[in-house]
Design an enzyme around this catalytic site. Structure first.
Site, PDB file in Angstrom:
ATOM      1  N   HIS A  12       0.712  -1.190  -0.029  1.00 54.19           N
ATOM      2  CA  HIS A  12      -0.029  -0.024  -0.030  1.00 54.19           C
ATOM      3  C   HIS A  12       0.935   1.377  -0.108  1.00 54.19           C
ATOM      4  CE1 HIS A  12      -3.956   1.966   1.377  1.00 54.19           C
ATOM      5  NE2 HIS A  12      -3.092   2.985   1.008  1.00 54.19           N
ATOM      6  N   HIS A  14       1.355   5.413  -1.687  1.00 54.23           N
ATOM      7  CA  HIS A  14       0.987   6.619  -2.284  1.00 54.23           C
ATOM      8  C   HIS A  14       2.505   7.030  -3.103  1.00 54.23           C
ATOM      9  CE1 HIS A  14      -2.961   6.608  -1.133  1.00 54.23           C
ATOM     10  NE2 HIS A  14      -2.352   6.143   0.141  1.00 54.23           N
ATOM     11  N   LEU A  15       2.613   7.101  -4.319  1.00 51.65           N
ATOM     12  CA  LEU A  15       3.841   7.802  -4.937  1.00 51.65           C
ATOM     13  C   LEU A  15       3.554   9.071  -5.430  1.00 51.65           C
ATOM     14  CD1 LEU A  15       5.552   4.608  -6.907  1.00 51.65           C
ATOM     15  CD2 LEU A  15       6.312   5.891  -4.698  1.00 51.65           C
ATOM     16  N   ARG A  16       2.558   9.435  -5.682  1.00 51.82           N
ATOM     17  CA  ARG A  16       2.042  10.668  -6.602  1.00 51.82           C
ATOM     18  C   ARG A  16       2.535  10.880  -7.895  1.00 51.82           C
ATOM     19  NH1 ARG A  16      -1.356  10.798  -2.160  1.00 51.82           N
ATOM     20  NH2 ARG A  16      -0.388  12.077  -0.349  1.00 51.82           N
ATOM     21  N   ASN A  40      -5.170   7.360  -6.217  1.00 46.29           N
ATOM     22  CA  ASN A  40      -5.727   8.565  -5.968  1.00 46.29           C
ATOM     23  C   ASN A  40      -5.022   9.822  -6.484  1.00 46.29           C
ATOM     24  OD1 ASN A  40      -3.884   8.149  -3.940  1.00 46.29           O
ATOM     25  ND2 ASN A  40      -5.088   9.355  -2.132  1.00 46.29           N
ATOM     26  N   LYS A  98      -9.283  -0.324  -6.120  1.00 46.02           N
ATOM     27  CA  LYS A  98      -9.394   0.425  -4.719  1.00 46.02           C
ATOM     28  C   LYS A  98     -10.762   0.975  -4.572  1.00 46.02           C
ATOM     29  CE  LYS A  98      -7.746   2.096  -0.915  1.00 46.02           C
ATOM     30  NZ  LYS A  98      -6.640   2.915  -0.495  1.00 46.02           N
ATOM     31  N   HIS A 135     -10.459   1.068   1.503  1.00 44.46           N
ATOM     32  CA  HIS A 135     -10.316   2.235   2.620  1.00 44.46           C
ATOM     33  C   HIS A 135     -11.584   1.962   3.416  1.00 44.46           C
ATOM     34  CE1 HIS A 135      -8.613   6.198   4.298  1.00 44.46           C
ATOM     35  NE2 HIS A 135      -9.926   5.932   4.934  1.00 44.46           N
ATOM     36  N   HIS A 173      -4.910  -0.734   5.890  1.00 47.30           N
ATOM     37  CA  HIS A 173      -4.258   0.045   7.161  1.00 47.30           C
ATOM     38  C   HIS A 173      -5.181   0.078   8.294  1.00 47.30           C
ATOM     39  CE1 HIS A 173      -6.884   2.884   5.089  1.00 47.30           C
ATOM     40  NE2 HIS A 173      -6.047   3.127   4.173  1.00 47.30           N
ATOM     41  N   LEU A 218      -5.081   9.095   7.802  1.00 45.97           N
ATOM     42  CA  LEU A 218      -6.466   8.612   7.687  1.00 45.97           C
ATOM     43  C   LEU A 218      -6.224   7.063   7.541  1.00 45.97           C
ATOM     44  CD1 LEU A 218      -8.662  11.457   6.409  1.00 45.97           C
ATOM     45  CD2 LEU A 218      -8.853  10.400   8.856  1.00 45.97           C
ATOM     46  N   ASP A 246       1.312   2.596   3.501  1.00 41.32           N
ATOM     47  CA  ASP A 246       0.419   3.768   3.273  1.00 41.32           C
ATOM     48  C   ASP A 246       1.144   4.975   3.433  1.00 41.32           C
ATOM     49  OD1 ASP A 246      -1.837   5.105   2.630  1.00 41.32           O
ATOM     50  OD2 ASP A 246      -2.619   5.345   4.769  1.00 41.32           O
ATOM     51  N   HIS A 250       3.026  14.585   1.786  1.00 40.99           N
ATOM     52  CA  HIS A 250       2.477  16.078   1.592  1.00 40.99           C
ATOM     53  C   HIS A 250       3.442  17.049   1.732  1.00 40.99           C
ATOM     54  CE1 HIS A 250      -1.855  14.774   1.058  1.00 40.99           C
ATOM     55  NE2 HIS A 250      -1.672  13.730   1.787  1.00 40.99           N
ATOM     56  N   ALA A 262      -3.998  14.769   5.320  1.00 41.96           N
ATOM     57  CA  ALA A 262      -3.844  13.420   5.898  1.00 41.96           C
ATOM     58  C   ALA A 262      -2.694  12.690   5.408  1.00 41.96           C
ATOM     59  CB  ALA A 262      -5.101  12.911   6.015  1.00 41.96           C
TER      60      ALA A 262
END
Ligand code: DOR
Ligand code: ZN
Length: 344
Positions: A12, A14-16, A40, A98, A135, A173, A218, A246, A250, A262
């Protein structure tokens, strides 16, 4: 002291995209052989064609010589057709779909308003064995923030599994004892990821001496008894629980704000943080199955070849890292020692 593991995976992440992707990707690629990449983005990755393009951008951003495979996900919407699920299964590189309940978290506004609208897609996922990555928070604003995961189990997840008993589900998560128990007692089609920060911190970390935006994520961390239940689940030896960071970058200015985003940025030292959590539980010998075997087995992928070595040697992550648009990224444990170090 030193431990050797089969190369781990992050189920899980997030790489943007763009400069942010280039800033964070080397940290994950250094530690993990593969990662399941969350969809996302803005706009979200809702089609196999978009996932193929995103995958190409990730591969192009890899540092020279890195050996890292991004496994892609599709972002489920009210309108995802069954044909897109079939295309995803045929693609070979989309490994999960997802579910973001609309409004649950970062960039979830295009998410699902009512799972009943997704029934054709879910039926197809059940048929082809495509996992649903969930989620698990109810978004009803009337429900206390700390109860949203527990409520999701009763209101959404349990009924979904009754309707679609063959659907493979990863409860992402997890943050509560109830979620850990639910997963442990469900059939073998249900598994869960657990983050390093939810193993190491409870909700007090958000308010230690003042408000601590870099611990805000979150689902939000819960009270200490829940953290302990997560540690027990992760170290139980059950194949249903596996590593998913996760890690969610940011910019500092977006977190230290009157409405902060978050996400905890844990990718810089992820496997080291998990080693700390397992060592504290006296369960270092269980780290390899959690980090390197259970996720691959659940996703029906081969386990990795080759080892990584961790040494018990304290080091201190920097106060911040360079990020996109001239911004800064504050890693979890910034300026405070981490007790394990991955050998280069
Ligand atoms: O803390 C979080 N950050 N939780 C999520 O579900 C999304 C993530 C993000 O993308 O920033
Ligand atoms: Zn996430």
């Amino acid at each position: 002291m030193r431990i050797t593991l089969t190369r781990p995976d992050d189920w899980h992440l997030h790489l943007r995209d763009g400069d942010a992707l280039r800033a964070v990707l080397p940290h994950s690629a250094r530690q993990f052989a593969r990662a399941l990449i969350m969809p996302n983005l803005r706009p979200p990755v809702t089609t196999v064609a978009a996932a193929a393009e995103y995958r190409r951008r990730i591969l192009d951003a890899l540092p020279e010589g890195a050996d890292f495979e991004p496994l892609m996900t599709l972002y489920l919407t009210d309108d995802t057709p069954a044909s897109e699920i079939r295309r995803a299964a045929d693609s070979g590189f989309v490994k999960a779909v997802k579910l973001y309940p609309a409004g649950a978290t970062t960039h979830s506004d295009a998410g699902v308003t009512d799972l009943a609208r997704c029934d054709a897609a879910l039926a197809e996922m059940e048929r082809v064995g495509m996992p649903l990555s969930v989620h698990g928070e109810l978004t009803d604003p009337a429900i206390d923030l700390f109860d949203r995961e527990r409520a999701f189990i009763d209101v959404v997840l349990q009924p979904l599994l009754e309707r679609r008993p063959g659907l493979r589900v990863v409860f992402e998560h997890i943050t509560t004892g109830e979620a850990a128990e639910f997963v442990a007692s469900a059939g073998d089609t249900v598994a869960a990821t657990i983050t390093a920060h939810h193993l190491l911190y409870n909700r007090n970390a958000l308010f230690a001496g003042g408000i601590r935006p870099h611990f805000y994520c979150l689902p939000v961390p819960k009270r200490e008894a829940h953290r302990q239940a997560l540690v027990r689940a992760a170290t139980s030896g059950s194949p249903k629980f596996f590593l998913g960071t996760d890690s969610a970058p940011h910019a500092r200015r977006a977190k230290e704000s009157d409405c902060g985003c978050a996400g905890c940025y844990t990718a810089l030292s992820a496997i080291e943080l998990y080693a700390e959590a397992f060592e504290r539980a006296g369960a270092l010998d269980g780290l390899e199955a959690f980090a390197s075997f259970n996720g691959a087995d659940f996703y029906r992928l081969p386990r990795n070849a080759g080892p990584v070595t961790l040494e018990k040697r304290a080091w201190t992550p920097p106060a911040s890292l360079p990020y996109a648009d001239g911004g800064e990224l504050v890693p979890l444990r910034a300026g405070e020692p981490v007790s394990w170090k991955l050998r280069a």
